[in-house]
Design an enzyme around this catalytic site. Sequence first.
Site, mmCIF file in Angstrom:
data_model
loop_
_atom_site.group_PDB
_atom_site.id
_atom_site.type_symbol
_atom_site.label_atom_id
_atom_site.label_comp_id
_atom_site.label_asym_id
_atom_site.label_seq_id
_atom_site.Cartn_x
_atom_site.Cartn_y
_atom_site.Cartn_z
ATOM 1 N N ASN A 124 -14.598 -17.605 4.382
ATOM 2 C CA ASN A 124 -13.160 -17.506 4.647
ATOM 3 C C ASN A 124 -12.488 -18.863 4.496
ATOM 4 O O ASN A 124 -12.966 -19.854 5.055
ATOM 5 C CB ASN A 124 -12.934 -17.014 6.081
ATOM 6 C CG ASN A 124 -11.456 -16.960 6.447
ATOM 7 O OD1 ASN A 124 -10.711 -16.137 5.935
ATOM 8 N ND2 ASN A 124 -11.021 -17.856 7.321
ATOM 9 N N GLU A 125 -11.413 -18.896 3.749
ATOM 10 C CA GLU A 125 -10.546 -20.091 3.621
ATOM 11 C C GLU A 125 -11.351 -21.390 3.593
ATOM 12 O O GLU A 125 -11.091 -22.321 4.369
ATOM 13 C CB GLU A 125 -9.517 -20.121 4.761
ATOM 14 C CG GLU A 125 -8.518 -19.007 4.665
ATOM 15 C CD GLU A 125 -7.321 -19.117 5.606
ATOM 16 O OE1 GLU A 125 -7.332 -19.965 6.515
ATOM 17 O OE2 GLU A 125 -6.371 -18.342 5.423
ATOM 18 N N TYR A 134 1.284 -16.526 4.506
ATOM 19 C CA TYR A 134 2.061 -16.191 5.707
ATOM 20 C C TYR A 134 3.457 -16.788 5.549
ATOM 21 O O TYR A 134 3.605 -17.891 5.026
ATOM 22 C CB TYR A 134 1.399 -16.782 6.951
ATOM 23 C CG TYR A 134 0.059 -16.142 7.275
ATOM 24 C CD1 TYR A 134 -0.005 -14.933 7.943
ATOM 25 C CD2 TYR A 134 -1.133 -16.758 6.904
ATOM 26 C CE1 TYR A 134 -1.232 -14.342 8.254
ATOM 27 C CE2 TYR A 134 -2.363 -16.173 7.204
ATOM 28 C CZ TYR A 134 -2.397 -14.965 7.880
ATOM 29 O OH TYR A 134 -3.604 -14.377 8.182
ATOM 30 N N GLN A 165 -2.604 -9.392 11.180
ATOM 31 C CA GLN A 165 -3.804 -8.627 11.511
ATOM 32 C C GLN A 165 -3.375 -7.258 12.026
ATOM 33 O O GLN A 165 -2.241 -6.885 11.796
ATOM 34 C CB GLN A 165 -4.647 -9.388 12.512
ATOM 35 C CG GLN A 165 -5.072 -10.750 11.964
ATOM 36 C CD GLN A 165 -6.169 -11.439 12.769
ATOM 37 O OE1 GLN A 165 -6.682 -10.935 13.758
ATOM 38 N NE2 GLN A 165 -6.516 -12.644 12.345
ATOM 39 N N ASN A 198 -11.062 -17.288 10.408
ATOM 40 C CA ASN A 198 -11.690 -18.541 10.811
ATOM 41 C C ASN A 198 -12.902 -18.298 11.705
ATOM 42 O O ASN A 198 -13.863 -19.076 11.691
ATOM 43 C CB ASN A 198 -10.675 -19.425 11.538
ATOM 44 C CG ASN A 198 -9.506 -19.819 10.647
ATOM 45 O OD1 ASN A 198 -9.601 -19.755 9.419
ATOM 46 N ND2 ASN A 198 -8.398 -20.214 11.243
ATOM 47 N N GLU A 228 -9.867 -9.446 13.452
ATOM 48 C CA GLU A 228 -10.667 -10.657 13.674
ATOM 49 C C GLU A 228 -10.992 -10.778 15.166
ATOM 50 O O GLU A 228 -10.197 -10.376 16.023
ATOM 51 C CB GLU A 228 -9.862 -11.892 13.209
ATOM 52 C CG GLU A 228 -10.595 -13.198 13.489
ATOM 53 C CD GLU A 228 -9.997 -14.413 12.772
ATOM 54 O OE1 GLU A 228 -8.953 -14.276 12.119
ATOM 55 O OE2 GLU A 228 -10.616 -15.483 12.870
ATOM 56 N N GLU A 238 -5.165 -11.668 3.326
ATOM 57 C CA GLU A 238 -4.379 -12.038 4.516
ATOM 58 C C GLU A 238 -2.947 -12.224 4.056
ATOM 59 O O GLU A 238 -2.660 -13.091 3.224
ATOM 60 C CB GLU A 238 -4.880 -13.331 5.167
ATOM 61 C CG GLU A 238 -6.204 -13.168 5.873
ATOM 62 C CD GLU A 238 -6.614 -14.396 6.694
ATOM 63 O OE1 GLU A 238 -5.724 -15.107 7.209
ATOM 64 O OE2 GLU A 238 -7.815 -14.639 6.795
#
Length: 501
Positions: free
Chosen positions: A172-173, A244, A351, A72, A27, A292
Amino acid sequence: MPETRIALDRSARVAPANRRLFGSFVEHLGRCVYDGIYEPGHPTANEDGFRLDVVDLVRELGSTTIRYPGGNFVSGFRWEDSVGPREKRPVRRDLAWHSLESNQVGLDEFSRWLKLTGSELMLAVNLGTRGIESALDLLEYANHPSGTALSDWRIANGTPEPHDIRMWCLGNEMDGPWQTGYMTADDYGKLAARTAAAMKMADKDLELVVCGSSGSGMPTFGEWERIVLEHSYEHVDFISAHAYYQERGGDLGSFLASSIDMQYFIDTVVATADHVGYKLKSTKKINISFDEWNIWYLDEHKESEEVNDEWRFAPRQLEDVYSVADAVVLGNLLITLLKNSDRVTSASLAQLVNVIAPIMTEPGGAAWRQTTFYPFSVMSRLTRGEILRPTITTGTYETAVHGEAGLVDAVASYDAEDGSAAVFLVNRSQTETETVRIDVRDLGVSSVREAVSLWDEDVYAKNTLQQQDRVGLRPNSTAALDGGVLTVELPPVSWTAVALG
Ligand code: AHR
C-alpha cells in the site's frame, strides 16, 4: 435561466458497466472495523459479532469489491495474528495509526461478513515490513483447497472452503514517507515484480495490483509509475491510484471541480502505463485500480490532536461528517470514474464505516447514512449495461486550482437487454439552477422512471447522530421526456439521477 445541452448516443460507448467500480474499503483504522462493522455487544450483532444494521446499510449502499485490511495498517500487519482461536490472538501496536490492534477480526471472520454483504474481497499483502514469503503464506492459507500446512490450518480454524480471492494488492502507498517501510520506486518495483511473479507461480489467474502514486501531488508522480511498471509490467494487471479531495480556504468553486484533477490523474497514469507497454513491446494493457478515492478533510486532521502518544483500541479517527457539497463532489468523482471505465476497471471508495465513510455508527446505538451515501447508492443501483460518454455543451467558470471548469458534468449508462438507461449529472454552479436538455432519441426510451436530486439551500447541511436524516434524496419533478428530449432542472450545487425506460 442558463441552459446545458447533452447528446447521448449508443455509439459513444466507453465500456461495459463494471460492478467493480462500486467497490469500497475496510481498514483496521479507528472505528471502521471495531465499533463499526463489528460490535459483539450491539443488539443487532450476529454470532460473529457483526452488526446486522450495518450489513443492511452496506447492502443498500451497493458496494461490490471491498479492499481489506489496509491501507497504511497493512504495512505493519502480521496476518497470522488474526486467525485461529480468538482468545489466543495477540494484541499488537499499529504504528500507522498509533493505536492498539486486538486481532479479534481477521481474514476468516471478514470473509464471513463479506458473504452477508454480498461483496468480493480484494486483499492487500504487507510489503512494508514483510515480503514474498509472507505474501505466499497468506495466499496458501487463503486460497489453497487443502492438504498443505497452511490450508489445513485454515480448515482447522473453521473455514473448510478456500476463500478464492482473485484481486490482491502488492502493498500500500509504498511511495509515501508515512508508510511503514516505504521505498524508492526502483526498490519497490523490483520487490513487487518478484512478489507478483511468485504469487502467479501459485495461481497464474490472480489479478494483481501494483502500487501507483498516493496522489497526483506526490513529487514522484509519473516517474514512480514509469519505474515501477518497467520492473513489474509483465507480472501485474493493475496499477493503483489514490486521490482525496477537500474544500480549502473557503474556495468552494475549486472544490466542486475536483474531478478535473481526477481526470488529469487518470490520463497521466494511462499515458505512462501505455508508454512503458510500448517500450517493452508488450501487447498487454495495464488498467487502473482507483482503490482509494473520497473527500477527506486531511488538513484538519493533521492539525488535530487525535494521533497522540496514547495507545488505544479503536479510537475515533478520521470521522469526517460530510456536507451536501461533499456529496455533490463525490457524485462527480464517481461520474469521472465511470467515464473512464475503459481503463479504470476497479475502484474503492475509501472507506466504508465511520472512517471517512458513507455509513456512521454509534456504539450500542444507531447506524445512519452520511450525505455521500446517496449518490453512491443510487449510481450503484442504476448503472447497468454499458457506460456512454455524453457530449456536453455547457457554460464554464474560472477556478483558482483547476482553471476553467464546466458548470455541468454527466455520464450515462444504457442497457440494451431491457432498453433502460440512466443519466447522472452534477451542477457545479453555486448560484444558478441549470436547465439541461438531453437528446435521448438514439436510446429509444419513452418514460422517466425515476428522478432524484441531492441538494439543499444550505450546501453545508449534514447528517449527524442528532439529525440523521437532515439531508436525503429529493424527487426531481422537473424531469420530463418529450419528443426524444429529456429536460431536467438542476438546482445549484446538486447531484441528480434520472432513470429512463
Ligand atoms: O484511507 C485512509 C488512508 O489513506 C489509508 O490508510 C492510506 O492508504 C491512505 O493514505
